[in-house]
Design a protein around this motif. Structure first.
Motif, short mmCIF file in Angstrom:
data_model
loop_
_atom_site.label_atom_id
_atom_site.label_comp_id
_atom_site.label_asym_id
_atom_site.label_seq_id
_atom_site.Cartn_x
_atom_site.Cartn_y
_atom_site.Cartn_z
N ASN A 77 0.87 -1.45 -0.66
CA ASN A 77 -0.22 -0.32 0.41
C ASN A 77 0.73 1.12 -0.23
OD1 ASN A 77 -1.03 2.54 1.56
ND2 ASN A 77 -2.86 0.63 1.24
N ARG A 78 0.86 2.07 -1.11
CA ARG A 78 1.47 2.68 -1.08
C ARG A 78 1.25 4.39 -0.69
NH1 ARG A 78 0.61 8.22 -3.16
NH2 ARG A 78 -0.93 7.92 -4.40
N THR A 79 -0.18 4.55 0.54
CA THR A 79 0.20 5.45 1.45
C THR A 79 1.22 4.65 2.79
OG1 THR A 79 -1.91 6.64 0.58
CG2 THR A 79 -1.85 7.29 3.07
N ALA A 81 3.31 2.91 3.37
CA ALA A 81 4.80 2.49 3.09
C ALA A 81 5.15 4.32 3.17
CB ALA A 81 5.13 2.06 1.63
N GLN A 82 4.37 5.29 2.76
CA GLN A 82 4.71 6.49 2.94
C GLN A 82 4.83 7.21 4.26
OE1 GLN A 82 1.46 8.85 0.75
NE2 GLN A 82 3.21 8.67 -1.14
N GLN A 83 3.72 6.20 4.71
CA GLN A 83 3.55 6.44 6.47
C GLN A 83 5.14 5.97 7.21
OE1 GLN A 83 1.80 8.79 8.28
NE2 GLN A 83 3.26 8.43 9.93
N ASN A 85 8.02 5.24 6.01
CA ASN A 85 9.47 6.61 5.52
C ASN A 85 9.58 7.65 6.28
OD1 ASN A 85 10.82 5.48 3.67
ND2 ASN A 85 9.30 5.64 2.73
N LYS A 86 8.18 8.55 6.62
CA LYS A 86 7.56 8.99 8.11
C LYS A 86 8.51 8.98 8.89
CE LYS A 86 4.35 11.85 5.44
NZ LYS A 86 2.66 11.96 5.42
N GLN A 89 11.75 8.68 9.55
CA GLN A 89 12.58 9.52 9.21
C GLN A 89 12.86 10.40 10.98
OE1 GLN A 89 11.21 12.24 6.33
NE2 GLN A 89 12.36 10.67 4.41
N GLN A 100 8.28 0.12 -1.57
CA GLN A 100 6.84 -0.07 -1.36
C GLN A 100 6.53 -1.10 -2.40
OE1 GLN A 100 5.18 2.90 -4.17
NE2 GLN A 100 2.84 0.41 -3.55
#
Length: 187
Positions: A77-79, A81-83, A85-86, A89, A100
C-alpha cells in the motif's frame, strides 16, 4: 492519522509512532509483540530482518529498536509505505530500508541477500502466508538457522504449507490470531 503503535522495548522503548487507519491493517498487539520478542531475544541482536507485510511497521521497527543489524520492510500500500518512511525519518533510522512493493512478486526472484529473522504477518483470508513461505524457501531468502514468525487467522496455516526443513519452535493462539515461530535448517 488514526492511531499509534508503540515500540515496547530497546532503544526506542515507549515511543509512539503514528499509523494510518487502512482496511486490512491490523498492527500486532503489544501483548503478542512482547511474547514474540521474548522468543526472539537470543537471536534478534545483529540479525538481518525482513518484514514481509510491514503495514504499520510494528515488527520491523521493534526489531531495529532491539538491536537488529538491518531491517527491510515491504509494504504494498503506497500510503502505508509513505507513513513507514515518515516514521523511519522520525526515528532517524539508518539501518532500515522500506520498499513499496508486492511481497509475493518481490520474493519471486533469486535472493540477493539472506535473512536471519523474517516476519510473515499478511492480511488475513487471502492465502498469502503459505505463498510467502513457499517463496522464501524456493528462492533461497533464508539463512541457515533463520527464525520465521508467521501470524495467521485461526486455521490459516496448514502443515502442508510448511517446508520440511522448518521446525516449529513456538506457537500461541490469542483470540482469532495464531502465531508460529519456525527455525529453518538447511534443506
Amino acid at each position: 492519522m488514526n492511531g499509534f503503535i508503540r515500540v515496547i522495548g530497546g532503544k526506542w522503548r515507549g515511543r509512539k509512532l503514528p499509523v494510518l487507519d487502512n482496511e486490512g491493517l491490523r498492527p500486532t498487539t503489544d501483548r503478542v509483540k512482547e511474547t514474540l520478542f521474548n522468543w526472539l531475544m537470543p537471536v534478534i541482536h545483529d540479525a538481518n530482518c525482513l518484514d514481509c507485510f510491514a503495514g504499520s511497521g510494528s515488527l520491523g521497527f521493534e526489531a531495529l529498536s532491539r538491536g537488529a543489524k538491518h531491517a527491510t520492510l515491504l509494504e504494498k500500500n503506497r500510503t502505508a509505505a509513505q507513513q513507514l518512511n515518515k516514521n523511519k525519518q522520525l526515528l532517524q533510522i539508518q539501518n532500515g530500508h522500506i520498499l513499496q512493493t508486492d511481497t509475493i512478486n518481490w520474493l519471486a526472484s533469486s535472493a540477493d541477500q539472506k535473512f536471519d529473522v523474517v516476519f510473515v504477518d499478511p492480511p488475513f483470508h487471502h492465502g498469502l502466508a503459505s505463498k510467502t513461505i513457499q517463496r522464501l524457501e524456493t528462492y533461497d531468502w533464508l539463512s541457515n538457522g533463520a527464525y520465521i514468525y508467521v501470524e495467521t487467522e485461526q486455521n490459516g496455516l496448514l502443515s502442508r504449507d510448511v517446508p520440511l526443513n522448518w521446525t516449529l519452535h513456538r506457537e500461541k493462539t490469542t483470540g482469532q490470531v495464531h502465531s508460529y515461530l519456525f527455525i529453518r535448517e538447511n534443506a
